[in-house]
Design an enzyme around this catalytic site. Structure first.
Site, PDB file in Angstrom:
ATOM      1  N   LYS A  22     -28.589   8.916 -73.718  1.00  7.26           N
ATOM      2  CA  LYS A  22     -28.581  10.390 -73.736  1.00  7.26           C
ATOM      3  C   LYS A  22     -28.424  10.910 -75.159  1.00  7.26           C
ATOM      4  CE  LYS A  22     -24.530  12.579 -72.831  1.00  7.26           C
ATOM      5  NZ  LYS A  22     -24.015  13.549 -73.820  1.00  7.26           N
ATOM      6  N   ASN A  23     -27.436  10.371 -75.867  1.00  9.13           N
ATOM      7  CA  ASN A  23     -27.117  10.931 -77.183  1.00  9.13           C
ATOM      8  C   ASN A  23     -28.132  10.547 -78.262  1.00  9.13           C
ATOM      9  OD1 ASN A  23     -24.992  12.204 -76.025  1.00  9.13           O
ATOM     10  ND2 ASN A  23     -23.406  10.867 -76.854  1.00  9.13           N
ATOM     11  N   ARG A  92     -23.450  21.802 -75.975  1.00  3.35           N
ATOM     12  CA  ARG A  92     -23.246  22.009 -77.414  1.00  3.35           C
ATOM     13  C   ARG A  92     -24.291  21.331 -78.278  1.00  3.35           C
ATOM     14  NH1 ARG A  92     -19.011  23.075 -80.194  1.00  3.35           N
ATOM     15  NH2 ARG A  92     -19.814  21.465 -81.553  1.00  3.35           N
ATOM     16  N   CYS A 116     -14.837  23.065 -76.315  1.00  2.00           N
ATOM     17  CA  CYS A 116     -14.933  22.568 -74.952  1.00  2.00           C
ATOM     18  C   CYS A 116     -13.639  21.871 -74.598  1.00  2.00           C
ATOM     19  CB  CYS A 116     -16.138  21.667 -74.767  1.00  2.00           C
ATOM     20  SG  CYS A 116     -15.994  20.117 -75.608  1.00  2.00           S
ATOM     21  N   ARG A 121     -14.557  22.240 -81.379  1.00  2.00           N
ATOM     22  CA  ARG A 121     -15.737  21.511 -81.874  1.00  2.00           C
ATOM     23  C   ARG A 121     -16.353  22.333 -83.006  1.00  2.00           C
ATOM     24  NH1 ARG A 121     -17.977  18.217 -77.385  1.00  2.00           N
ATOM     25  NH2 ARG A 121     -19.345  17.345 -78.967  1.00  2.00           N
ATOM     26  N   ASP A 308     -15.976   8.034 -76.902  1.00  3.09           N
ATOM     27  CA  ASP A 308     -16.619   8.227 -75.602  1.00  3.09           C
ATOM     28  C   ASP A 308     -16.282   7.132 -74.586  1.00  3.09           C
ATOM     29  OD1 ASP A 308     -17.742  10.560 -76.482  1.00  3.09           O
ATOM     30  OD2 ASP A 308     -19.715   9.708 -76.909  1.00  3.09           O
ATOM     31  N   ARG A 400     -24.280  15.279 -66.105  1.00  3.04           N
ATOM     32  CA  ARG A 400     -24.770  15.564 -67.449  1.00  3.04           C
ATOM     33  C   ARG A 400     -25.060  14.271 -68.203  1.00  3.04           C
ATOM     34  NH1 ARG A 400     -20.936  18.733 -70.898  1.00  3.04           N
ATOM     35  NH2 ARG A 400     -22.635  18.168 -72.271  1.00  3.04           N
TER      36      ARG A 400
END
Ligand code: EPU
Length: 421
Positions: A22-23, A92, A116, A121, A308, A400
């Site tokens: 995803k990132n 974000r 968040c 952030r 994470d 997500r």
């Protein structure tokens, strides 16, 4: 709103295919805006955050289509340069369209992203990087309004209070590839997702040296071409299932996973009594002994232990044979999962940004609330070893970032199902 029910007591056993990162995908999708030619990106996970980025790109005026695990961006120009609050406020990472829009069109208007649940952030480093390249950026009515004639290469120190920033590096890098002359970004993020972005940009015709090190050297080019590109596997999804295998005492084969992206985790899992074996097309993960051992962890930028995976690792050591100390150095407030884990019988206290976890014999299933993406995954993991049922609400966070998590876990024997509230 959907809930997830987890029935504890099953060892994860079998194969799980790892999805695309995803990132890595999010900035790569944004980078496709740097060329008027079309691009095709594969190994794209089916996730809400990806849909949000696709929607943003589509509203910017580029034709974009998703099919299976591919996203195709058609040739064309971004005729709008605005990323609206309604989309940016849900994700974000939308801020990564700022660099490409500025570099390609000399203007962008992107909603100022909020904080968040994992803490404040700030975006000062994004602004620092882009301003150093010559952008004029003002905040008006909740929007970042950015302009530049042609960006100019520069020497930029991008380190912040908490070290390097992944998305600020991505934004600055994407702007620098079309800037005039040479840019040097010092204390750039070294995360595999930045290397993947640099590889994508290089395939588009950008000239970048030093990806994966703290010094990025970019020689600006006038234009870039479209490409076909496959993104890397998701190291955080991989890590979550690795922890699950060690926690439940099962044996899981993670198809497509790469050890080189998860060395810090592999090291800590070995201390906790786990074993990770590299196979030609993935990783096999299991526990060697009867117990999980206590481990101390400090989260750091890559190649250190990733923030994470902090929450998931905390779930692991809740049932260890001793006392573990987990210190969060990236997001000092990222501890909302502690109260939920304690509801399940864990023994965790928080001292500043350090959690002290006394291992308990058993967890007990309970209704709990997911607070962010990785905390949600941590609660599922805890549910896998808890007595009885764990009922996790607010699981939209999970959607997500974890592709088909209940299907993947079920395929490895877990009893996990989704119910409509
Ligand atoms: N920071 C600043 N100023 C900035 C930007 C960041 O001080 O302008 C600080 C942050 O507050 C934090 C630290 O720098 O303390 C690192 O944040 P970073 O900018 O690296 O985070 P990010 O790029 O916004 C990405 C991931 C996050 C992951 C972090 C850290 C994406 C889309 N997001 O965020 O992933 O936690 O890097 O590795 O790539 C997740 O997937 O669940 C997630 C939150």
């Amino acid at each position: 709103m959907d809930k997830l029910i987890v029935e504890g007591g099953v060892k994860l056993t079998g194969g799980i295919r790892v999805s695309g990162s995803k990132n890595a995908c999010l900035p790569i999708l944004a980078a496709s805006l740097l060329s008027e030619e079309g691009s095709s990106i594969t190994n794209v996970p089916d996730l809400k955050d990806i849909s949000t980025m696709v929607e943003i790109i589509s509203r910017l005026g580029r034709k974009i289509e998703r099919s299976g695990d591919s996203v195709r961006i058609f040739p064309g120009e971004a005729v709008n340069r605005v990323a609206l609050y309604e989309l940016v406020s849900t994700m974000r990472a939308s801020i990564v369209v700022l660099g490409p829009l500025l570099a390609r069109y000399g203007e962008a208007k992107v909603s100022f992203p909020g904080g968040c649940v994992i803490g404040p952030r700030p975006i000062n480093l994004h602004l620092k990087g882009l301003r150093a390249l010559g952008a004029d950026i003002n905040i008006k009515e909740g929007y970042l309004v950015a302009r530049a004639r042609r960006l100019k290469g520069s020497k930029i120190y991008l380190g912040g209070h908490f070290g390097s920033s992944v998305l600020a590096t991505a934004n600055t890098l994407m702007a620098a590839v079309l800037a005039e002359g040479e840019t040097i970004i010092e204390d750039s993020a070294c995360e595999p997702e930045i290397v993947d972005l640099a590889d994508f940009l290089t395939a588009m015709g950008a000239v970048i040296k030093g990806a994966g090190t703290p010094t990025l050297r970019v020689t600006g080019v006038k234009s870039l071409n479209g490409v076909d590109y496959r993104v890397i596997p998701d190291r955080i999804e991989t890590g979550t299932y690795m922890i699950g295998a060690v926690l439940t005492g099962g044996k899981v084969f993670l198809e497509g996973a790469k050890a080189e992206h998860n060395l810090a985790l592999i090291d800590k899992l070995a201390e906790a009594g786990g074993r990770v074996e590299e196979k030609p097309d993935g990783l096999e993960v299991y526990r060697t002994g009867r117990k999980v051992h206590a481990v101390d962890i400090t989260t750091q930028t890559y190649p250190g232990f990733p923030t994470d995976l902090q929450a998931q690792m905390m779930s692991l050591v809740t049932v260890s044979d001793g006392i573990s100390v987990i210190t969060e150095k990236i997001y000092p407030e990222r501890f909302i999962h502690i109260s939920e884990l304690n509801r399940m019988g864990a023994d965790i206290i928080l001292e500043g940004s350090t959690a002290i976890i006394k291992g308990v014999k058993r967890l007990s299933g309970a209704p709990v609330m997911a607070s962010d993406l990785r905390a949600s995954a941590a609660l599922i993991l805890a549910g896998l070893v808890a007595d009885g049922h764990t009922e996790i609400s607010r699981i939209y966070h999970l959607d997500r970032g974890y592709e088909h998590i209940e299907d993947k876990l079920s395929a490895a024997g877990a009893r996990v199902w989704r119910v409509k509230e």
